[in-house]
Design a protein around this motif. Structure first.
Motif, PDB file in Angstrom:
ATOM      1  N   LYS A 276       0.977  -1.811   0.014  1.00 45.12           N
ATOM      2  CA  LYS A 276       0.020   0.315  -0.506  1.00 45.12           C
ATOM      3  C   LYS A 276       0.949   1.129  -0.051  1.00 45.12           C
ATOM      4  O   LYS A 276       1.167   1.796  -1.358  1.00 45.12           O
ATOM      5  N   GLY A 277       1.037   1.829   0.889  1.00 43.12           N
ATOM      6  CA  GLY A 277       2.065   3.213   1.270  1.00 43.12           C
ATOM      7  C   GLY A 277       3.163   3.443   1.181  1.00 43.12           C
ATOM      8  O   GLY A 277       4.116   3.758   0.507  1.00 43.12           O
ATOM      9  N   LEU A 278       3.408   1.895   0.744  1.00 39.89           N
ATOM     10  CA  LEU A 278       5.030   1.581   0.451  1.00 39.89           C
ATOM     11  C   LEU A 278       6.007   2.473  -0.560  1.00 39.89           C
ATOM     12  O   LEU A 278       6.781   3.337  -0.909  1.00 39.89           O
ATOM     13  N   THR A 279       4.771   3.185  -1.823  1.00 37.12           N
ATOM     14  CA  THR A 279       5.707   3.468  -3.514  1.00 37.12           C
ATOM     15  C   THR A 279       4.628   4.880  -3.349  1.00 37.12           C
ATOM     16  O   THR A 279       4.714   6.128  -3.789  1.00 37.12           O
ATOM     17  N   GLY A 280       4.437   5.979  -1.879  1.00 37.29           N
ATOM     18  CA  GLY A 280       3.259   6.794  -1.841  1.00 37.29           C
ATOM     19  C   GLY A 280       2.452   6.625  -3.237  1.00 37.29           C
ATOM     20  O   GLY A 280       2.086   7.835  -3.021  1.00 37.29           O
ATOM     21  N   PHE A 282       1.439   5.669  -5.906  1.00 36.17           N
ATOM     22  CA  PHE A 282       2.294   5.625  -7.579  1.00 36.17           C
ATOM     23  C   PHE A 282       2.193   4.330  -8.130  1.00 36.17           C
ATOM     24  O   PHE A 282       2.105   4.163  -9.198  1.00 36.17           O
ATOM     25  N   LEU A 283       3.055   3.360  -7.704  1.00 33.83           N
ATOM     26  CA  LEU A 283       2.670   1.763  -8.806  1.00 33.83           C
ATOM     27  C   LEU A 283       2.827   0.787  -7.211  1.00 33.83           C
ATOM     28  O   LEU A 283       2.845   0.707  -6.077  1.00 33.83           O
ATOM     29  N   PRO A 284       2.535  -0.283  -7.823  1.00 31.13           N
ATOM     30  CA  PRO A 284       2.107  -1.314  -7.543  1.00 31.13           C
ATOM     31  C   PRO A 284       3.887  -1.977  -6.573  1.00 31.13           C
ATOM     32  O   PRO A 284       4.404  -2.343  -7.524  1.00 31.13           O
ATOM     33  N   LEU A 285       3.321  -2.561  -5.581  1.00 29.15           N
ATOM     34  CA  LEU A 285       5.116  -2.716  -5.178  1.00 29.15           C
ATOM     35  C   LEU A 285       4.618  -3.613  -3.803  1.00 29.15           C
ATOM     36  O   LEU A 285       3.690  -3.141  -2.594  1.00 29.15           O
ATOM     37  N   ALA A 286       5.066  -4.923  -3.176  1.00 29.16           N
ATOM     38  CA  ALA A 286       5.027  -4.678  -1.601  1.00 29.16           C
ATOM     39  C   ALA A 286       6.864  -5.985  -1.339  1.00 29.16           C
ATOM     40  O   ALA A 286       7.711  -6.428  -1.927  1.00 29.16           O
ATOM     41  N   LEU A 287       6.460  -6.434  -0.634  1.00 28.08           N
ATOM     42  CA  LEU A 287       7.321  -6.962   0.095  1.00 28.08           C
ATOM     43  C   LEU A 287       7.219  -7.648   1.597  1.00 28.08           C
ATOM     44  O   LEU A 287       6.119  -7.416   1.679  1.00 28.08           O
ATOM     45  N   CYS A 320      10.260   0.792  -7.537  1.00 26.52           N
ATOM     46  CA  CYS A 320      11.694   0.498  -6.465  1.00 26.52           C
ATOM     47  C   CYS A 320      11.746   1.924  -5.430  1.00 26.52           C
ATOM     48  O   CYS A 320      12.016   2.043  -4.880  1.00 26.52           O
ATOM     49  N   SER A 321      11.942   3.177  -6.950  1.00 25.72           N
ATOM     50  CA  SER A 321      12.659   3.982  -6.858  1.00 25.72           C
ATOM     51  C   SER A 321      11.129   5.192  -6.608  1.00 25.72           C
ATOM     52  O   SER A 321      12.084   5.898  -5.302  1.00 25.72           O
ATOM     53  N   ALA A 322       9.726   5.073  -6.891  1.00 30.31           N
ATOM     54  CA  ALA A 322       9.005   5.378  -5.616  1.00 30.31           C
ATOM     55  C   ALA A 322       9.127   5.196  -4.223  1.00 30.31           C
ATOM     56  O   ALA A 322       8.849   6.591  -3.599  1.00 30.31           O
ATOM     57  N   ALA A 323       9.915   4.292  -4.267  1.00 27.68           N
ATOM     58  CA  ALA A 323       9.001   3.999  -2.337  1.00 27.68           C
ATOM     59  C   ALA A 323      10.848   4.339  -2.161  1.00 27.68           C
ATOM     60  O   ALA A 323      10.308   4.522  -0.458  1.00 27.68           O
ATOM     61  N   ILE A 324      12.130   4.493  -2.354  1.00 26.51           N
ATOM     62  CA  ILE A 324      13.176   5.509  -2.179  1.00 26.51           C
ATOM     63  C   ILE A 324      12.178   6.362  -1.958  1.00 26.51           C
ATOM     64  O   ILE A 324      12.908   6.874  -0.559  1.00 26.51           O
TER      65      ILE A 324
END
Length: 429
Positions: A276-280, A282-287, A320-324
């Motif tokens: 959810k909030g991981l990338t703010g 912008f894009l789907p991502l999970a860990l 990943c860049s969005a999340a960083i």
């Protein structure tokens, strides 16, 4: 302007009864706390577009990081390869996670991060030659996603009744959710612990892991429990060598007031699921984050003990860049101050709302989340959602619960106005 009926029929929308759904609203842009329809009418996004846009919409720093990354590397398969954005993201997360949560497995969304944790916990015991440990513990009302493993451990959430016959069996524990002024909370907690102890006495040797949303169940109605109860549960199951999975897909990234709910519990689970909030937004991502001892159980001389799981877009460099960048924004003092302000505003305004509206009950707040129940709201659900929208607010009640989970860029005067509008609307339903 709303999309035409013809256009509406092109798309099958999620969590929607298409036959009698309200008109689908076309959104053409978004900025900060607002989304804008095709006539440029603004609507305050009070649920952060399903809890993902923690910094608001269209944040320029996150957008720029995606643009810059796209010029260098947009994607590469992640089996046998790696890249700097993935490594940097994990290193940045390590700075705010317990030290023993140090192994990171990428996936695409909250459901898949939970699937990974379930599969890892089962295979962990399998690799240790304990085939009998194949069952899971979960809480009534827990919601962990819509894939089959996630549905199974959330079997009593009420969202997946149609698929019960296809889900695996889970040992389910009553959830002692509470609210301000709840005089029965201790009795509810005692009941839950009794059921848990019964399961442990009968089935401990066959239980692989327990999964829970720490401190608050999201989709079941923002149902809060006390931190000490979670601590007691974790201490109990660990006496029987049962793994602990924290589903922080919703609660992560300061939603509960701290970076993760686990920080309020002072517990490092065996698995942590985040999305959810991981990338703010912008894009789907999970860990799925786990510990070294779990990781090492998958090391062997052949592929049999390896974890055979992956996704085409695993560790996508753009995401990943969005999340960083999102994480860097989250750590800034001004963002942390905004989170504290939202929390304080909720605590004050929700009490005022209850005093002004006799139908409001069971008020509760946790960090940037506020929720309360409304008597008979389900009878007026469609009308309530329509009234909220007409007043420029994006709110999706959960059964008879109204909740607010705004982006961290929301202003104090906006929060004040929202509570006043909600009270007025409920009083006139």
């Amino acid at each position: 302007m709303t999309l035409s009926i013809r256009d509406k029929k092109i798309i099958w929308h999620p969590f929607t009864q298409e036959k009698n759904a309200q008109k689908i609203v076309g959104i053409k842009k978004a900025q900060g706390s607002y989304v804008y329809d095709e006539n440029d009418v603004p609507y305050l996004d009070l649920i952060s577009s399903w809890w993902v846009n923690i910094h608001g919409h269209g944040h320029q720093e996150i957008a720029k990081s995606i643009y810059d990354q796209a010029k260098t590397l947009e994607h590469v398969l992640f089996a046998g390869f790696t890249h700097e954005p993935a490594v940097t993201l994990c290193q940045e997360l390590q700075t705010i996670l317990p030290k023993n949560l140090c192994r990171f497995f990428f996936s695409d969304n909250g459901s898949t991060s939970v699937e990974v944790a379930l599969k890892m916990s089962y295979q962990y015991w399998l690799n240790l030659r304990k085939k009998e440990k194949k069952f899971f513990l979960s809480f009534d009302g827990g919601y962990h996603g819509d894939t089959f493993g996630a549905m199974s451990v959330g079997a009593k959430s009420g969202f997946h009744n149609q698929f019960k016959a296809l889900c695996f069996n889970v040992l389910s524990i009553p959830y002692p959710y509470t609210w301000n002024g709840d005089e029965q909370v201790e009795l509810k907690e005692e009941k839950s612990i009794r059921v848990l102890k019964k399961y442990l006495h009968q089935y401990a040797n066959t239980i692989s892991a327990i999964i829970l949303e720490p401190l608050i169940q999201g989709a079941s109605g923002m149902r809060i429990c006390r931190p000490q109860f979670i601590k007691n549960v974790v201490n109990l199951v660990r006496q029987y060598h049962i793994l602990v999975i924290f589903d922080e897909v919703m609660t992560g990234f300061c939603r509960t007031g701290t970076y993760f709910a686990l920080h309020q519990l002072e517990i490092a689970p065996d698995f942590l699921c985040i999305s959810k909030g991981l990338t703010g937004g912008f894009l789907p991502l999970a860990l799925t984050v786990t510990q070294n001892r779990i990781y090492e159980a998958f090391l062997g001389d052949d592929f049999k003990t390896a974890f055979a799981h992956g996704h085409s877009y695993t560790a996508n460099p753009l995401a990943c860049s969005a999340a960083i960048t999102s994480l860097k924004l989250l750590k800034k003092p001004e963002c942390q101050e905004a989170i504290k302000t939202i929390s304080k505003m909720h605590q004050v305004k929700i009490i005022e709302a209850k005093s002004q509206c006799p139908r409001i009950e069971k008020i509760r707040t946790l960090g940037t989340i506020a929720a309360f129940d409304v008597k008979d709201l389900q009878r007026f659900m469609s009308l309530a959602k329509l009234r909220f929208f007409e007043q420029g607010m994006v709110i999706r009640p959960l059964k008879n619960t109204i909740y607010l989970m705004p982006p961290y860029c929301i202003l104090e005067e906006e929060i004040d106005s929202v509570y006043k509008k909600i009270v007025k609307i409920i009083n006139t339903l």
